[in-house]
Motif scaffolding. Structure first.
Motif, PDB file in Angstrom:
ATOM      1  N   ASP A   1       2.666   1.542  -3.763  1.00  0.00           N
ATOM      2  CA  ASP A   1       1.584   1.881  -4.169  1.00  0.00           C
ATOM      3  C   ASP A   1       1.106   3.298  -4.256  1.00  0.00           C
ATOM      4  O   ASP A   1       0.665   3.999  -4.831  1.00  0.00           O
ATOM      5  N   ALA A   2       1.129   3.823  -3.452  1.00  0.00           N
ATOM      6  CA  ALA A   2       0.721   5.278  -2.968  1.00  0.00           C
ATOM      7  C   ALA A   2       0.832   6.733  -4.045  1.00  0.00           C
ATOM      8  O   ALA A   2       0.784   7.779  -4.233  1.00  0.00           O
TER       9      ALA A   2
ATOM     10  N   ALA B   1       1.055  -1.185   0.249  1.00  0.00           N
ATOM     11  CA  ALA B   1       0.086  -0.269   0.205  1.00  0.00           C
ATOM     12  C   ALA B   1       0.691   1.309   0.350  1.00  0.00           C
ATOM     13  O   ALA B   1       0.682   2.144  -0.559  1.00  0.00           O
ATOM     14  N   LEU B   2       1.527   1.064   0.021  1.00  0.00           N
ATOM     15  CA  LEU B   2       2.830   2.525   0.487  1.00  0.00           C
ATOM     16  C   LEU B   2       3.427   2.891  -0.504  1.00  0.00           C
ATOM     17  O   LEU B   2       3.542   3.743  -0.545  1.00  0.00           O
TER      18      LEU B   2
ATOM     19  N   LEU C   1      -1.309   8.755   2.972  1.00  0.00           N
ATOM     20  CA  LEU C   1      -2.164   8.173   1.522  1.00  0.00           C
ATOM     21  C   LEU C   1      -2.553   7.139   1.858  1.00  0.00           C
ATOM     22  O   LEU C   1      -3.763   6.536   1.264  1.00  0.00           O
ATOM     23  N   ALA C   2      -2.035   6.165   2.365  1.00  0.00           N
ATOM     24  CA  ALA C   2      -2.365   4.867   2.318  1.00  0.00           C
ATOM     25  C   ALA C   2      -2.759   4.268   3.547  1.00  0.00           C
ATOM     26  O   ALA C   2      -3.840   3.116   4.031  1.00  0.00           O
ATOM     27  N   LYS C   3      -3.099   5.434   4.279  1.00  0.00           N
ATOM     28  CA  LYS C   3      -4.896   5.130   4.709  1.00  0.00           C
ATOM     29  C   LYS C   3      -3.597   4.300   6.617  1.00  0.00           C
ATOM     30  O   LYS C   3      -4.581   2.911   7.331  1.00  0.00           O
TER      31      LYS C   3
ATOM     32  N   TYR D   1       3.165   9.727   2.403  1.00  0.00           N
ATOM     33  CA  TYR D   1       2.676   8.723   1.524  1.00  0.00           C
ATOM     34  C   TYR D   1       2.160   7.188   2.913  1.00  0.00           C
ATOM     35  O   TYR D   1       1.041   6.671   2.284  1.00  0.00           O
TER      36      TYR D   1
ATOM     37  N   CYS E   1       1.531   8.720  -6.978  1.00  0.00           N
ATOM     38  CA  CYS E   1       1.138   8.983  -7.907  1.00  0.00           C
ATOM     39  C   CYS E   1       2.295   9.057  -9.512  1.00  0.00           C
ATOM     40  O   CYS E   1       3.199  10.066  -9.499  1.00  0.00           O
TER      41      CYS E   1
END
Length: 302
Positions: free
Chosen positions: A128-129, A125-126, A238-240, A235, A131
């Motif tokens: 992939d954060a 997830a991190l 952003l990845a929550k 990030y 863009c």
């Protein structure tokens, strides 16, 4: 050694004076803090650490493990940790250090463990954060992939030069602490992310400028340590991810995931650039703790 003593003991003298003059602590309390911190100073001399700024979480963890191996009780080790936290908090408040390397270390009654390690899903997830439609996003994704894929320290990552990465052979050459060189294999996903960055991002960031650095900013300079700390924190949000994310989170996770997967401890030691295997053994404590938790949760007789 003299440099270590002059730097560390000078800071320690200022701290003890602060406790006496501004905090108003008793001489007995200050003597206890002093004894703990002098003992840590002797450990630094053995490790040939020359500056207070070079003291990191890993070094403090290995010191606490040494105290455990010397049969100090959990209560005594907790007292040492409190002494170290107070000292490094003072150095942070005085702007001598950017962060307190002892802050995240927990020493419960059951023993020593590291801050939470990211799960594989957390890491994905991190990474992939960022863009990847933007040059900075491609760069950041490549940096995150390499940080986790090779278990680098953030200082090693930002200092990498173009000649350090071998995309064909799949390895990165790293100069760690004490200018010690090591070669670390890099996985396919990290190599693909770096190729993407080199093809589509780095030329746009540099424009007509040249740089020896692998990862660059729009000004054509190397990424700074503080900038990358800020990026990885952003990030993480952003990845929550609920955990506090730092560059060292990925290094911890790299080592723990390898050991949990059955990697040889000596091999992990070499990849991390640890001079002493006892440092690497920190990660076996993390892996064991997580296995125990999983057993309790999922096994019918846990």
């Amino acid at each position: 050694m003299k440099n270590t003593a002059s730097d560390y003991l000078q800071r320690l003298d200022r701290y003890l004076a602060f406790l006496l003059m501004e905090k108003g602590l008793s001489e007995k309390t200050i003597a206890a803090y002093s004894a703990d911190l002098v003992r840590f100073g002797l450990y630094l001399e053995k490790k040939k650490t020359t500056l207070v700024a070079d003291i990191d979480t890993r070094l403090i963890l290995t010191y606490l493990i040494q105290l455990r191996d010397q049969q100090l009780s959990p209560r005594s080790r907790a007292r040492h940790l409190v002494s170290l936290r107070g000292f490094f908090k003072f150095l942070t408040n005085e702007k001598i250090l950017q962060k307190n390397p002892a802050q995240q270390i927990d020493l419960p009654k059951t023993g020593l463990h590291l801050p939470d390690v990211l799960t594989v899903a957390d890491v994905e997830a991190l990474i992939d954060a960022p863009c990847r439609d933007k040059p900075e996003g491609l760069r950041d994704a490549a940096m995150l992939e390499l940080l986790y894929g090779a278990g680098l320290r953030v200082s090693e990552l930002i200092r990498l030069e173009m000649t350090a990465i071998n995309l064909e052979a799949g390895f990165v050459r790293v100069f760690g602490k004490g200018a010690k060189e090591r070669v670390v294999p890099v996985g396919r996903l990290a190599l693909d992310a770096i190729r993407d960055y080199l093809d589509r991002s780095r030329p746009m960031l540099l424009k007509s400028r040249a740089s020896v650095h692998l990862f660059v900013t729009r000004r054509g300079r190397a990424m700074t340590r503080q900038s990358f700390w800020n990026l990885i924190g952003r990030y993480g949000r952003l990845a929550k991810l609920r955990k506090k994310i730092t560059p060292h989170s990925l290094r911890h996770s790299f080592a723990t995931h390898l050991i949990e997967g059955g990697a040889d401890l000596r091999a992990v030691q070499m990849m991390l650039g640890h001079a002493d295997i006892s440092t690497t053994q920190i990660y076996t404590h993390v892996a064991h703790r997580q296995l125990v938790q999983a057993h309790k949760k999922y096994h019918p007789r846990g």
